[in-house]
Design an enzyme around this catalytic site. Structure first.
Site, PDB file in Angstrom:
ATOM      1  N   ASP A 297      -1.093   2.860  77.545  1.00 34.82           N
ATOM      2  CA  ASP A 297      -1.962   2.882  76.361  1.00 34.82           C
ATOM      3  C   ASP A 297      -1.381   3.812  75.294  1.00 34.82           C
ATOM      4  OD1 ASP A 297      -4.145   2.081  74.918  1.00 34.82           O
ATOM      5  OD2 ASP A 297      -5.574   2.486  76.525  1.00 34.82           O
TER       6      ASP A 297
ATOM      7  N   ASP B 205     -10.191  -4.422  71.508  1.00 35.14           N
ATOM      8  CA  ASP B 205     -10.608  -4.364  72.917  1.00 35.14           C
ATOM      9  C   ASP B 205     -11.668  -5.432  73.152  1.00 35.14           C
ATOM     10  OD1 ASP B 205      -8.979  -2.208  73.349  1.00 35.14           O
ATOM     11  OD2 ASP B 205     -10.568  -0.917  74.147  1.00 35.14           O
TER      12      ASP B 205
HETATM   13  C1  GLA Z   1      -8.156   1.460  75.502  1.00 35.24           C
HETATM   14  C2  GLA Z   1      -7.627   0.117  76.001  1.00 35.24           C
HETATM   15  C3  GLA Z   1      -8.593  -0.465  77.027  1.00 35.24           C
HETATM   16  C4  GLA Z   1      -8.762   0.514  78.173  1.00 35.24           C
HETATM   17  C5  GLA Z   1      -9.245   1.860  77.632  1.00 35.24           C
HETATM   18  C6  GLA Z   1      -9.284   2.930  78.697  1.00 35.24           C
HETATM   19  O1  GLA Z   1      -9.315   1.314  74.746  1.00 35.24           O
HETATM   20  O2  GLA Z   1      -7.448  -0.782  74.937  1.00 35.24           O
HETATM   21  O3  GLA Z   1      -8.094  -1.689  77.526  1.00 35.24           O
HETATM   22  O4  GLA Z   1      -7.552   0.661  78.843  1.00 35.24           O
HETATM   23  O5  GLA Z   1      -8.409   2.336  76.586  1.00 35.24           O
HETATM   24  O6  GLA Z   1      -9.715   4.165  78.209  1.00 35.24           O
END
Ligand code: GLA
Length: 536
Positions: free
Chosen positions: A169, A238
């Site tokens: 990430d 997301d």
């Molecule tokens: C980000 C990513 C998600 C998840 C969260 C975890 O928002 O895009 O897919 O992995 O972090 O904190």
């Protein structure tokens, strides 16, 4: 004095697609063979889109050892792992807030009492692969220990734990003087990629950087740079959590579809666009919407990463996830991402050329109520042929057409057909069912026509045509005898209906006409749909 008349009028607002103006899009970014970035897998891995499980959208930071291992067992028990869903990724929140004394990442021992190497061993013993989450910055998005400045250390530790897949990430990446944010990200992800390769272990690399650059010109630069050093990368927003309401979930899916669908030039064997996880399962989506996400993601050669409680998934959700014909489209070895070839008001037609010369064609109705969507094999990029075999990849129905591809699609729904040029001898003709335009006033009898067209080269021997109307409406006769229709011909039938209460504004419902017929000695079915809206 007579009672005041109900003045709100009900009209068909979307007639059959051939009445709707059609614009044929030519998205240069997505057309196969044109402007595609051609390169193979930088590390020889992920030659087809990764498939598996990730806990995040269902469990968030509530993940623990029991969750991961029970989901893994459920993948095996339901047969999903045998269909390719093998990589089980523990997302954020598996780790402690800080690293240990020698700079090592440490599992949160309340959640993972036996550590992460144990998870890897258990997954491998089940024939699965071990995926893990970390962050390129100082902390993860959940605020726990990140890897900034420690990429080698992290990569070695993951290799030691038997990790097969890393999702990296991009939260909390520091600002570096003299560098743009884009440069810092590109450099960080390239370094992490090299660190993974330096371990000598085969590890699929899933990068999140593009999701941090969703606007502006950098958007495509970051994807292009990432596509050379990673096997897949997140784009779009997301996906909502599985506990969100149905509208929020659907809007998330529709947004990521729209964002991802034009990025086909970056996708290919070893490097895939990732519009985020599948919400098929215990979510607030309808089964039509779940099917649409599975269909659209497969058409776009997206990673198929389930995020639900597989132990509780309904038989309907499991059937959607386990559809081998649709998985085969996603996993097609040619690795072309499907793209839009035709769009109209609220609908899209996509095509994906497949390795054996077939194409997978998706009719997608983004509106809330259904429509008949109509395209041709030529529009879908198929070579000219006298006949095409059509396989509906959800129902399995096989028919043949001389070129037209038409089907009634539910609102938020999809129909996916595998189209094979030069095949289909002996199969029943495909039919197209269209419903004529009409206007009606509540309580006043009205007549509506439905036309069945024989699109194939065999005649339709006859059958029935059934009109389904919204609750509170009446129709007579609801079922009519469909006469013989010659190849290429059509039959129009008239139904009398009495509209019921008006919809309370906007498009609320639909009429469906279903033809059940025999052709070339086989039974076949086709439905036409039309949305009903209100005016006045
Ligand atoms: C980000 C990513 C998600 C998840 C969260 C975890 O928002 O895009 O897919 O992995 O972090 O904190």
């Amino acid at each position: 004095m007579s009672a005041p008349r109900f003045t709100c009028r009900v009209v068909v607002v979307l007639a059959a697609a051939w009445l709707v103006s059609v614009s044929v899009a030519s998205p240069a970014s997505a057309a196969p063979g044109r402007a595609r970035t051609v390169h193979t897998s930088y590390n020889g891995l992920a030659l087809t889109p990764p498939m598996g499980y990730n806990d995040w959208s269902y469990y968030g930071c509530g993940v623990d050892q029991a969750v991961i291992l029970s989901q893994a067992r459920a993948l095996v028990r339901t047969g999903l792992s045998a269909l390719g869903y093998v990589t089980v990724t523990t997302d954020d929140c598996w780790m402690s807030e800080t690293r240990g004394p020698s700079g090592e990442l440490r599992a949160d021992r309340t959640k993972f009492p036996r550590g992460m190497g144990y998870i890897g061993r258990r997954l491998h013993a089940m024939g699965l692969k071990f995926g893990i989450y970390e962050d390129a910055g100082t902390r993860t998005c959940g605020g726990l220990a990140g890897s900034w400045g420690r990429y080698r250390r992290t990569a070695e530790q993951f290799a030691h734990w038997g990790v097969d897949y890393v999702k990296l990430d991009g939260c909390h990446v520091p600002k570096i003087d003299g560098q743009s944010r884009e440069q810092t990200y590109n450099q960080a992800y390239a370094r992490f990629s090299r660190a993974l390769q330096a371990t000598g272990r085969q590890i699929v690399f899933s990068a999140s950087a593009p999701a941090d650059f969703r606007v502006g010109r950098q958007r495509l630069h970051v994807i292009a740079a990432t596509s050379r050093i990673a096997n897949l990368w997140r784009d779009g927003a997301d996906i909502p959590h599985a506990q969100a309401d149905g509208a929020e979930e659907w809007n998330g899916i529709a947004f990521n579809f729209g964002y991802n669908v034009g990025l086909g030039r970056y996708a290919g064997p070893g490097h895939w666009n990732d519009p985020d996880m599948l919400l098929v399962g215990d979510s607030s989506l309808t089964s039509v919407e779940m099917q649409s996400q599975m269909t659209l993601w497969s058409e776009m050669a997206a990673p198929l990463i389930i995020s639900t409680d597989v132990t509780q998934a309904s038989p309907a959700a499991l059937r959607i996830l386990a559809n081998r014909r649709i998985i085969a489209v996603d996993q097609d070895r040619r690795g072309v991402q499907g793209h839009i070839v035709q769009s109209g008001s609220g609908y899209d037609v996509l095509t994906k050329p497949l390795a054996d010369g077939d194409a997978s064609v998706v009719l997608f109705d983004q509106a809330q109520t259904g429509a008949t969507i109509d395209t041709t094999a030529a529009t879908a990029g198929l070579p000219s042929s006298r006949r095409y075999e059509l396989t509906d990849l959800v129902t399995g129905q096989r028919t043949q057409t001389m070129g037209r591809i038409a089907a009634g699609v539910y609102g938020h729904g999809t129909v996916i057909e595998r189209v094979r040029p030069g095949a289909g001898v002996g199969l029943p003709s495909a039919a197209a069912v269209s419903i004529g335009r009409f206007a009606a006033t509540r309580g006043e009898p009205e007549s509506v026509t439905a036309t069945v067209t024989d699109d194939g080269d065999a005649s339709i021997a006859g059958g029935t045509l059934t009109l389904a109307v919204p609750a509170g409406w009446s129709v007579s006769p609801a079922v009519q005898t469909l006469p013989r229709v010659a190849a290429g011909g059509h039959a129009t039938m008239r139904f009398s209906l009495v509209p019921g209460s008006p919809p309370a504004g906007g498009v609320v419902s639909e009429l469906d006409a279903t033809a059940r017929y025999r052709s070339a000695g086989h039974a076949a079915t086709q439905t036409g749909r039309v949305a009903i809206g209100s005016v006045g």
